[in-house]
Design an enzyme around this catalytic site. Structure first.
Site, PDB file in Angstrom:
ATOM      1  N   PRO B 159       0.766  -1.252   0.000  1.00  0.00           N
ATOM      2  CA  PRO B 159       0.000   0.000   0.000  1.00  0.00           C
ATOM      3  C   PRO B 159       0.796   1.301   0.000  1.00  0.00           C
ATOM      4  O   PRO B 159       0.200   2.367   0.003  1.00  0.00           O
ATOM      5  CB  PRO B 159      -0.786  -0.095   1.317  1.00  0.00           C
ATOM      6  CG  PRO B 159       0.087  -0.886   2.215  1.00  0.00           C
ATOM      7  CD  PRO B 159       0.835  -1.852   1.360  1.00  0.00           C
ATOM      8  N   CYS B 160       2.122   1.230  -0.017  1.00  0.00           N
ATOM      9  CA  CYS B 160       2.831   2.492   0.254  1.00  0.00           C
ATOM     10  C   CYS B 160       2.650   3.546  -0.832  1.00  0.00           C
ATOM     11  O   CYS B 160       2.802   4.723  -0.576  1.00  0.00           O
ATOM     12  CB  CYS B 160       4.320   2.264   0.548  1.00  0.00           C
ATOM     13  SG  CYS B 160       5.222   1.469  -0.774  1.00  0.00           S
TER      14      CYS B 160
END
Lengths: 377, 213
Positions: B159-160
């Site tokens: 998800p970064c």
């Protein structure tokens, strides 16, 4: 000793902390007689079990069956999650902290359906850096500082963790500008901590916005049967018995009030703090409970299982008449310590966090004897 | 929420809203496809079961829900080579990340006998543009990590980068929001249109239609 110096002492204590392990090779992997003696190692608290491979392999190599090594550990049948720091595993799984901690090691038959794959030091390092990025994101709203670390800094940082070298770690990690949590005690306003929830990434001064969020990993072990001594605590035989919460704590500042460890635990587990639940902060040690219970214990002398719940009503820990629906916070353990819940949370974070910038908190809870809840899978 | 100052993330309560809107719409538009269902976080054992209603309201924001969906893909390549049809099962979960404040896609894949499939095998079978999305995007990569609630290894789309490309998506697509702000109900449809590409999950075009029925 002032607070700062105490903090440094605590950090040193934590960094130098090690768990004595007595590691037995699983009997299915013993091909020679006599059985090899268990290996005795001191595992750094801040480290990870697979990193012990270089110490363990020589000890057991002569007896291992042919094949490729994929090391994994178990404690009383429970496969251990390798990405959780060793100290946290010990704090969580050993209510009564046994020393040495007896573990079983395997070099074959990796349980890939239960544990995520681990290909040695690289996997552990990746997991560490990944967590560090997550912590940076939580604190700053982005992970640029970690992504932009030079290769040599990254290597040095990782080695400082591998070798338990606090000075090197602090020197390299200070470049990441993951600043210490503001000390709520000292009344100076730290408006940076209370920036709005929308992270814009940059302030006027050009520095990263502090979100006021603290990276925390919480492990809650709940039992339905109460126990007085930690050694009577039931065995954890599945990870499903542990609730894991990977959720940042937001520090809320109130005038003249300190945000304590209790406030942090309350923020994460509000349901534990309804009026009926009382936490004994004066006597955190479970042993003292028994001494204080004795004088007031004149109603019932029988200590059979059904009575245990009723009896709780008479001990110091809970002053209200108890019933089956009572929930009790038994223990909060961080880095092997059971800190008083009044301690400012900022102090706890700054001095007891792990090198990937997460504070790991183990909580033991006694829950009501309700019928089992349906779990959707 | 004004789009220009929005950082691409959403709160957990917004995620709840978005997830319900998404689930409803999906059911309406694709009655044939397997539905998404909202699965609340496995309840903390210290909450008695009769308190369930109280739970939903007072723990708004604490709920970290899963969405469970099943898609069945028939592997045509294997049809040619073997005598038996191999069916691949995919389970997709959308879990809210409190750290990154975005949804995260978790998935696992297995054959009809329950045998889990390896990532390399999955990637081989993905349509061409999926692998491109994966290879070229610095924002999308697949890792194998533990499912936050199921204590098992699942594949995960990291998800970064999500907040960055969600912000970009909403800024550049005029049909999404605009001056009225960020329509939370469209967040998940837009999000899944992007991540779906990386894993070969098809999202019907009608999902992006803003018109409410």
């Amino acid at each position: 000793m002032d607070v700062e110096a105490m903090g440094r002492e605590a950090q040193k204590y934590v960094w130098e902390g090690a768990i004595p392990l007595q590691i037995h090779l699983h009997e299915s992997e013993v091909t020679t007689l006599p059985h090899p003696s268990p290996a005795l190692v001191l595992a750094p608290r801040m480290g990870y079990l697979p990193l012990l491979l270089p110490l363990l392999k020589p000890h057991f190599s002569s007896t291992l069956p042919p094949g490729v090594d994929t090391i994994w550990f178990e404690y009383k049948g429970l496969p251990l999650k390798w990405h959780i720091p060793t100290g946290v595993l010990f704090d969580l799984l050993c209510a009564e902290q046994e020393r040495p901690w007896n573990l079983t090691v395997h070099f074959r038959g990796y349980p890939g359906n239960i544990l995520t794959p681990c290909e040695g030091e690289d996997s552990v390092k990746w997991s560490f850096i990944n967590s560090l990025k997550e912590a940076a994101y939580i604190v700053n709203g982005n992970c640029k500082n970690v992504m932009n670390m030079s290769q040599s800094d990254q290597v040095e940082l990782w080695h400082s963790v591998l070798n338990g070298n606090m000075e090197t770690y602090q020197r390299v990690s200070s470049k990441l500008k993951l600043e210490k949590v503001g000390d709520q005690y000292v009344g100076k306003p730290n408006s940076n901590l209370l920036k709005s929830r929308t992270n814009t990434g940059e302030t006027d001064t050009g520095g990263p916005v502090k979100t006021g969020r603290i990276p925390v990993r919480l492990y809650v072990w709940s039992v339905s049967k109460d126990f007085d001594d930690l050694e009577d605590a039931p065995q954890i035989d599945s990870w499903d018995q542990i609730s894991y919460m990977n959720r940042p704590v937001e520090i809320h500042r109130e005038e003249d009030k300190c945000f304590t460890l209790r406030d942090a635990v309350k923020a994460l587990l509000p349901e534990l703090f309804v009026e009926k639940t009382l936490i004994d902060e004066e006597i955190p040690r479970i042993e003292l409970e028994e001494e204080s219970r004795a004088p007031s214990d004149d109603e019932s002398n029988t200590r059979n299982e059904e009575d245990v719940e009723e009896k709780q009503g008479e001990n110091v820990e809970c002053c209200c008449p108890s019933d089956d629906a009572e929930t009790k916070l038994k223990l909060v353990r961080i880095q092997g310590i059971e800190p008083k819940l009044e301690i400012p949370f900022s102090w706890v974070v700054n001095n007891l966090m792990n090198p990937e910038h997460f504070l790991h908190i183990c909580v033991f809870v006694k829950v009501p004897q309700a019928k089992p809840l349906p779990h959707d899978r | 929420m004004d789009i220009s100052s929005w950082d691409g993330t959403l709160s957990s309560s917004d995620f709840c809203l978005a997830a319900h809107a998404f689930t409803e719409k999906w059911k309406r538009i694709n009655p044939v496809l397997p539905p998404w269902s909202w699965v609340p976080r496995p309840k903390s054992p210290w909450l008695a079961s009769h308190e369930e209603d109280h739970d939903e309201k007072s723990h708004k924001g604490n709920e970290e829900p899963n969405c469970l969906g099943k898609d069945e893909y028939i592997d045509n390549a294997t049809l040619v080579q073997s005598y038996r049809q191999d069916v691949r099962y995919f389970d997709f979960h959308i879990v809210y990340s409190a750290s990154y404040r975005v949804p995260v896609l978790y998935f696992r894949t297995y054959s009809s006998d329950g045998q889990p499939l390896l990532l390399e095998d999955i990637e081989k079978e993905l349509p061409g543009n999926s692998t491109n999305v994966l290879m070229e995007s610095k924002w999308t990569f697949i890792t194998q990590e533990e499912h936050p609630y199921l204590n098992r290894p699942w594949y995960k789309l990291h998800p970064c980068g999500t907040s960055e490309w969600m912000k970009l998506l909403f800024l550049t697509d005029p049909s999404l929001g605009g001056s009225q702000g960020v329509p939370v109900e469209l967040y998940l449809s837009s999000w899944i249109s992007m991540v779906g590409q990386a894993v070969g999950l098809k999202v019907p075009l009608e999902m992006f239609n803003k018109r409410k029925e």
